[in-house]
Scaffold this motif. Structure first.
Motif, PDB file in Angstrom:
ATOM      1  N   UNK A  24      -5.326  -8.266  -8.195  1.00 51.05           N
ATOM      2  CA  UNK A  24      -4.083  -7.509  -8.086  1.00 51.05           C
ATOM      3  C   UNK A  24      -4.181  -6.126  -8.722  1.00 51.05           C
ATOM      4  N   UNK A  25      -3.404  -5.208  -8.185  1.00 49.66           N
ATOM      5  CA  UNK A  25      -3.200  -3.897  -8.790  1.00 49.66           C
ATOM      6  C   UNK A  25      -1.968  -4.043  -9.670  1.00 49.66           C
ATOM      7  N   UNK A  26      -2.120  -3.746 -10.945  1.00 52.22           N
ATOM      8  CA  UNK A  26      -1.012  -3.904 -11.880  1.00 52.22           C
ATOM      9  C   UNK A  26      -0.283  -2.604 -12.137  1.00 52.22           C
ATOM     10  N   UNK A  27       0.669  -2.670 -13.061  1.00 52.99           N
ATOM     11  CA  UNK A  27       1.485  -1.495 -13.361  1.00 52.99           C
ATOM     12  C   UNK A  27       1.087  -0.799 -14.660  1.00 52.99           C
ATOM     13  N   UNK A  28      -0.138  -1.083 -15.142  1.00 52.81           N
ATOM     14  CA  UNK A  28      -0.567  -0.465 -16.395  1.00 52.81           C
ATOM     15  C   UNK A  28      -1.674   0.567 -16.225  1.00 52.81           C
ATOM     16  N   UNK A  29      -2.450   0.474 -15.137  1.00 54.09           N
ATOM     17  CA  UNK A  29      -3.583   1.386 -14.951  1.00 54.09           C
ATOM     18  C   UNK A  29      -3.752   1.713 -13.477  1.00 54.09           C
ATOM     19  N   UNK A  30      -3.964   2.990 -13.164  1.00 54.02           N
ATOM     20  CA  UNK A  30      -4.169   3.367 -11.766  1.00 54.02           C
ATOM     21  C   UNK A  30      -5.584   2.997 -11.333  1.00 54.02           C
ATOM     22  N   UNK A  31      -5.717   2.685 -10.058  1.00 50.46           N
ATOM     23  CA  UNK A  31      -7.009   2.317  -9.501  1.00 50.46           C
ATOM     24  C   UNK A  31      -7.270   3.154  -8.253  1.00 50.46           C
ATOM     25  N   UNK A  32      -8.539   3.307  -7.927  1.00 51.27           N
ATOM     26  CA  UNK A  32      -8.939   4.061  -6.746  1.00 51.27           C
ATOM     27  C   UNK A  32      -9.062   3.090  -5.580  1.00 51.27           C
ATOM     28  N   UNK A  33      -8.352   3.361  -4.503  1.00 49.90           N
ATOM     29  CA  UNK A  33      -8.382   2.514  -3.307  1.00 49.90           C
ATOM     30  C   UNK A  33      -8.622   3.388  -2.087  1.00 49.90           C
ATOM     31  N   UNK A  34      -9.143   2.798  -1.005  1.00 51.24           N
ATOM     32  CA  UNK A  34      -9.327   3.590   0.213  1.00 51.24           C
ATOM     33  C   UNK A  34      -7.981   3.943   0.843  1.00 51.24           C
ATOM     34  N   UNK A  35      -7.959   5.036   1.563  1.00 49.79           N
ATOM     35  CA  UNK A  35      -6.735   5.500   2.215  1.00 49.79           C
ATOM     36  C   UNK A  35      -6.581   4.765   3.548  1.00 49.79           C
ATOM     37  N   UNK A  36      -6.061   3.542   3.478  1.00 47.53           N
ATOM     38  CA  UNK A  36      -5.897   2.713   4.680  1.00 47.53           C
ATOM     39  C   UNK A  36      -4.418   2.478   4.954  1.00 47.53           C
ATOM     40  N   UNK A  37      -4.132   1.969   6.144  1.00 49.30           N
ATOM     41  CA  UNK A  37      -2.738   1.701   6.501  1.00 49.30           C
ATOM     42  C   UNK A  37      -2.132   0.632   5.594  1.00 49.30           C
ATOM     43  N   UNK A  38      -2.934  -0.315   5.113  1.00 48.46           N
ATOM     44  CA  UNK A  38      -2.433  -1.354   4.207  1.00 48.46           C
ATOM     45  C   UNK A  38      -1.819  -0.708   2.963  1.00 48.46           C
ATOM     46  N   UNK A  39      -2.565   0.169   2.297  1.00 46.86           N
ATOM     47  CA  UNK A  39      -2.066   0.800   1.077  1.00 46.86           C
ATOM     48  C   UNK A  39      -0.952   1.800   1.375  1.00 46.86           C
ATOM     49  N   UNK A  40      -1.016   2.492   2.513  1.00 47.42           N
ATOM     50  CA  UNK A  40       0.059   3.418   2.867  1.00 47.42           C
ATOM     51  C   UNK A  40       1.364   2.672   3.116  1.00 47.42           C
ATOM     52  N   UNK A  41       1.298   1.469   3.716  1.00 49.62           N
ATOM     53  CA  UNK A  41       2.516   0.655   3.903  1.00 49.62           C
ATOM     54  C   UNK A  41       3.079   0.219   2.559  1.00 49.62           C
TER      55      UNK A  41
END
Length: 63
Positions: free
Chosen positions: A20-37
């Protein structure tokens, strides 16, 4: 792109839904439709890129 979960949220990663991506630290993710949604839904927020432990030298350190 760097993202962080909205406060109180945990967002599953696209490539591993058990991580999971939490609310304490930013993470680098690919620019995909999943993350944009997830951004559009308000579950993720754009995060700031955190640099390593690069620190400014103290004033007068080079004297």
């Amino acid at each position: 792109m760097h993202v962080i979960a909205a406060p109180g949220h945990q967002v599953p990663k696209q490539e591993d839904p058990y991580t999971y991506i939490g609310d304490t630290e930013s993470v680098d993710v690919p620019d995909t439709s999943y993350y944009r949604r997830r951004l559009a839904a308000g579950e993720l927020l754009t995060g700031k890129k955190t640099r390593g432990s690069a620190k400014e030298p103290a004033k007068g350190a080079d004297q």
